[in-house]
Design an enzyme around this catalytic site. Structure first.
Site, PDB file in Angstrom:
ATOM      1  N   SER A  14      77.906  77.935  68.954  1.00 45.80           N
ATOM      2  CA  SER A  14      78.728  76.759  69.265  1.00 45.80           C
ATOM      3  C   SER A  14      77.981  75.793  70.186  1.00 45.80           C
ATOM      4  O   SER A  14      78.180  74.574  70.102  1.00 45.80           O
ATOM      5  CB  SER A  14      80.078  77.158  69.847  1.00 45.80           C
ATOM      6  OG  SER A  14      79.947  77.680  71.143  1.00 45.80           O
ATOM      7  N   HIS A 110      74.382  79.324  80.887  1.00 46.59           N
ATOM      8  CA  HIS A 110      74.992  80.566  81.366  1.00 46.59           C
ATOM      9  C   HIS A 110      76.455  80.294  81.734  1.00 46.59           C
ATOM     10  O   HIS A 110      76.741  79.302  82.416  1.00 46.59           O
ATOM     11  CB  HIS A 110      74.213  81.072  82.588  1.00 46.59           C
ATOM     12  CG  HIS A 110      74.738  82.374  83.108  1.00 46.59           C
ATOM     13  ND1 HIS A 110      74.463  83.574  82.483  1.00 46.59           N
ATOM     14  CD2 HIS A 110      75.550  82.658  84.150  1.00 46.59           C
ATOM     15  CE1 HIS A 110      75.084  84.546  83.139  1.00 46.59           C
ATOM     16  NE2 HIS A 110      75.745  84.019  84.151  1.00 46.59           N
ATOM     17  N   GLU A 144      62.538  85.747  86.027  1.00 46.53           N
ATOM     18  CA  GLU A 144      63.658  86.452  86.640  1.00 46.53           C
ATOM     19  C   GLU A 144      64.962  86.038  85.942  1.00 46.53           C
ATOM     20  O   GLU A 144      65.239  84.840  85.803  1.00 46.53           O
ATOM     21  CB  GLU A 144      63.720  86.052  88.123  1.00 46.53           C
ATOM     22  CG  GLU A 144      64.481  87.003  89.005  1.00 46.53           C
ATOM     23  CD  GLU A 144      64.588  86.439  90.429  1.00 46.53           C
ATOM     24  OE1 GLU A 144      65.532  86.806  91.131  1.00 46.53           O
ATOM     25  OE2 GLU A 144      63.736  85.601  90.809  1.00 46.53           O
ATOM     26  N   ASP A 146      68.321  84.719  84.727  1.00 48.11           N
ATOM     27  CA  ASP A 146      69.359  83.781  85.192  1.00 48.11           C
ATOM     28  C   ASP A 146      69.101  83.242  86.602  1.00 48.11           C
ATOM     29  O   ASP A 146      70.051  82.947  87.344  1.00 48.11           O
ATOM     30  CB  ASP A 146      70.746  84.461  85.155  1.00 48.11           C
ATOM     31  CG  ASP A 146      71.174  84.811  83.733  1.00 48.11           C
ATOM     32  OD1 ASP A 146      70.711  84.136  82.800  1.00 48.11           O
ATOM     33  OD2 ASP A 146      71.947  85.759  83.568  1.00 48.11           O
TER      34      ASP A 146
HETATM   35  C1  GRF Z   1      77.690  81.019  75.742  1.00 46.68           C
HETATM   36  O1  GRF Z   1      78.811  81.397  76.492  1.00 46.68           O
HETATM   37  C2  GRF Z   1      76.485  80.854  76.630  1.00 46.68           C
HETATM   38  O2  GRF Z   1      76.802  80.416  77.905  1.00 46.68           O
HETATM   39  C3  GRF Z   1      75.942  82.272  76.700  1.00 46.68           C
HETATM   40  O3  GRF Z   1      76.147  82.793  75.404  1.00 46.68           O
HETATM   41  C4  GRF Z   1      77.244  82.121  74.787  1.00 46.68           C
HETATM   42  C5  GRF Z   1      76.731  81.575  73.489  1.00 46.68           C
HETATM   43  O4  GRF Z   1      77.759  81.011  72.716  1.00 46.68           O
HETATM   44  N1  GRF Z   1      74.556  82.270  77.111  1.00 46.68           N
HETATM   45  P1  GRF Z   1      77.386  80.201  71.400  1.00 46.68           P
HETATM   46  O5  GRF Z   1      76.572  81.132  70.519  1.00 46.68           O
HETATM   47  O6  GRF Z   1      76.632  78.986  71.808  1.00 46.68           O
HETATM   48  O7  GRF Z   1      78.719  79.862  70.773  1.00 46.68           O
END
Ligand code: GRF
Length: 205
Positions: A14, A110, A144, A146
């Site tokens: 998404s 994140h 490292e 995140d």
């Molecule tokens: C998101 O919540 C992003 O923050 C995390 O993984 C999820 C990916 O969602 N790293 P999508 O595949 O972009 O819908």
């Protein structure tokens, strides 16, 4: 850095869709050179195909080492002139070899306000902890997990009566706004990294 993006995914895609949409409405001046998934079943691959973007599946399985896998990713990205790599739900840790191939040019999104709640599935531990505010972070990737320089963040409230899924959905809506914004900022230049900090504007006198 060229304005060609490489987007790495593992699943739903998404955030990839948000980037595709921002480019198609002209609010993000960039092109996606390739979308790479480590999983053939990733839904995001279909989103890329629908948008006419080249897709590649490079499975992480069967390589002698993490570095070998990462070198294959780097080769695929550089062959397509990628200047900025966007991790969008890519469920693999990248080795220093990958990150060194794209200095200060790998972004990750994140679903928490880093440095709080790093790691997988961050929305749930934040909700369990009872936080009243959570959000999303886009940061430059360093070896490292995140912990790289924060480019942008957005906060969302956590309301009484919210389930963890309600919070995750509210964060995701912000992610979709935030990721294209972060890419615009990074491609726009005029920033630098000072220690852990991503700093915009001219250096302080
Ligand atoms: C998101 O919540 C992003 O923050 C995390 O993984 C999820 C990916 O969602 N790293 P999508 O595949 O972009 O819908």
């Amino acid at each position: 850095m060229t304005r060609t993006l490489g987007v790495l995914i593992s699943g739903r895609g998404s955030n990839l869709q948000a980037i595709i949409d921002a480019i198609s409405v002209g609010s993000l001046d960039a092109r996606i050179g390739v979308v790479i998934s480590n999983r053939p079943e990733a839904q995001g691959l279909e989103r890329a195909r629908q948008a006419g973007v080249e897709t590649l599946v490079i499975s992480h399985k069967g390589w002698p080492s993490r570095e070998d896998y990462d070198r294959a990713l780097v080769a695929a990205l550089t062959a397509r002139g990628v200047g900025l790599v966007c991790l969008a739900g890519f469920m693999r840790l990248l080795s220093p070899a990958f990150i060194e191939a794209f200095p200060n040019a790998v972004l990750n999104i994140h679903p928490a306000l880093l440095p709080a709640f790093p790691g997988l599935d961050a929305q749930h531990p934040a909700w369990q902890h009872g936080v009243k505010i959570s959000g999303a972070t886009v940061h430059l990737v360093t070896p490292e997990l995140d912990a790289g320089p924060i480019v942008v963040q957005a906060a969302v409230p956590v309301l009484d009566g919210d389930t963890a899924d309600d919070v995750a959905a509210r964060i995701l809506r912000e992610e979709h706004r935030l990721y294209p914004e972060a890419i615009r900022i990074v491609l726009g230049g005029g920033w630098r990294v000072e220690g852990r900090r991503f700093v915009r504007g001219s250096p302080a006198r």
